[in-house]
Structures are given as C-alpha cells and as structure tokens.
Scaffold this active site. Structure first.
Site, PDB file in Angstrom:
ATOM      1  N   ASP A 170       7.010  42.043  21.030  1.00 28.50           N
ATOM      2  CA  ASP A 170       5.975  41.604  20.088  1.00 28.50           C
ATOM      3  C   ASP A 170       6.555  41.512  18.680  1.00 28.50           C
ATOM      4  O   ASP A 170       5.871  41.799  17.702  1.00 28.50           O
ATOM      5  CB  ASP A 170       4.801  42.589  20.118  1.00 28.50           C
ATOM      6  N   ASP A 187       6.440  49.649  15.594  1.00 29.35           N
ATOM      7  CA  ASP A 187       5.474  49.211  16.618  1.00 29.35           C
ATOM      8  C   ASP A 187       6.188  48.827  17.917  1.00 29.35           C
ATOM      9  O   ASP A 187       6.325  47.657  18.263  1.00 29.35           O
ATOM     10  CB  ASP A 187       4.623  48.031  16.125  1.00 29.35           C
TER      11      ASP A 187
END
Length: 236
Positions: A170, A187
């Site tokens: 991502d 993340d």
C-alpha cells in the site's frame, strides 16, 4: 536485539500520554513519553487499532492470502464478524504490523524501530523533531530535480523489500515520512509475501506505480516499468 541505546527497558519506567499525533480510519497514533522517574525520557509513537465495530476497516482479504491465523476459533470468529471476531481482527493487524516492522528493520528498510506490541497497540520509535511528527512526503513542496534524492531513497526502500521477498502492499507518498531529508516508511500491517500471495507481484507493481506517478506529477521523470523489472530481478 540488540536494542538501540535510546530504548528505555527499565522495569521502573512509566509511560505518559502527551496527545494524539494522527487519527486514521483503522487506528490512531498517540505520542508517549517513556521515562524512569527522575530521568529524561524518550518519545514513542503508540499506534492503537480500533475494533472493526468502531472503525472503517478497509483492509482487503487479498492481503491475507498466503497467511493463516493459528487459532481456528479466532479465525472463525473473524470470518463471521462477531463482536469477539472484531476485537481479534484489531489485535491481528497490530501483531501483523509489529512483525512487519521487525522484518523490515532486519532487512535494513528505514522504518520506525519496533519497541513492543500489546493487544491492539504497537509501540514504536517516534519519527520527528521535538513533539512534532515528521511530515509525509505528500506534503513536500519540492519539485522536479529537487526530488531526485527522495526518489532514489524510495526506490532503495522498494529494493530492500524486494530482496527480502516482500512488497509493502500500500505504498504511497502518504505513508512515507520525510525526516530532514531521510525517507522513512510507515503503515506496514498489510506487507505482502510476494511468493506466498497469488497477487504478490500485482501489489509490488501497484507500489511502484503509486510512487512513480506522484513523482512524475511533481515534475520528476521516471520509468516505473524499469523500476519494476529491476525489483523482480532482485527477487530471482
């Protein structure tokens, strides 16, 4: 191990809440000071995942392909989306992120140092100056050739992941921090094992295109196909 020298490991240390650094759809990041009474402490980031009942959890099941949950009861609960299953899912993503941070750290990827994980909270190095978090790359005001160094660092990050057999899954300028010119990736709960996940190469390609497109829009010409080809070659 070994811990960086700044990590406070003393049993007598206390954690003090200093405020919220960032709120998100799945988790909030809080600023923590860990210190032994009477001594100067260290700032840490505490990422706390919410249960899916209280969040807009959007992690796709495609990230989970190639993974398995050891506890079959938990796996069934998550699949059925029961109240217990929602709490398990939040803890699962916290554990996944901590493991991903550990793997990335060992592979030499510039990530926040993973300090500990507890239930739905991941405690990690705070990346910033004073109590101010480092800005995201997406906030950069640089343009064109000024971004050459940042682009090279991002390609190196992709390469470090690839050599370890993983894709971020991502990656974008919104989860890349610019800490005084040093790019740090954050993340990571959805990190993908390219060999184990049937869509692994698709995730890797998407990572490349996402960052390549952003740099191109900022005036830095680059070739995503060449970058992707080099990454695949690194894996073999």
């Amino acid at each position: 191990m070994p811990h960086p020298p700044w990590v406070v490991t003393a049993s007598g240390a206390f954690d003090t809440e200093l405020g919220v650094v960032k709120t998100g759809k799945e988790a909030d990041v809080h600023l923590i000071e860990r210190a032994v009474p009477g001594t100067s402490g260290v700032l840490l980031a505490a990422k706390r995942y919410r249960s899916t009942h209280h969040s807009d959890f959007h992690r796709s099941g495609s990230y989970e392909e190639g993974r398995s949950m050891r506890n079959t009861r938990d796996a069934r609960a998550v699949h059925r989306k029961t109240a217990y299953g929602r709490s398990v899912a939040a803890g699962h993503w916290a554990a996944s992120e901590f493991e991903a941070l550990c793997r990335a750290w060992r592979a030499g990827v510039p990530v926040p140092y993973p300090v500990q994980v507890s239930d739905t909270e991941v405690l990690m190095e705070f990346v910033g100056e004073g109590r101010t978090a480092a800005p995201r790359l997406a906030q950069s005001r640089q343009h064109g050739e000024e971004l050459c160094d940042a682009f090279e660092q991002v390609v190196a990050i992709l390469g470090s992941f690839a050599r370890a057999g993983f894709a971020h899954g991502d990656l974008s300028p919104y989860n890349l921090l610019d800490h005084d010119g040093r790019i740090v990736v954050v993340d990571l709960p959805q990190i993908v094992d390219v060999a184990a996940n049937p869509q692994g190469y698709d995730f890797l390609y998407r990572d490349v295109v996402n960052v390549s497109t952003w740099f191109a829009r900022r005036g830095l010409d680059n070739d995503p196909e060449a970058v992707f080809a080099d990454l695949v070659a690194m894996m073999w």
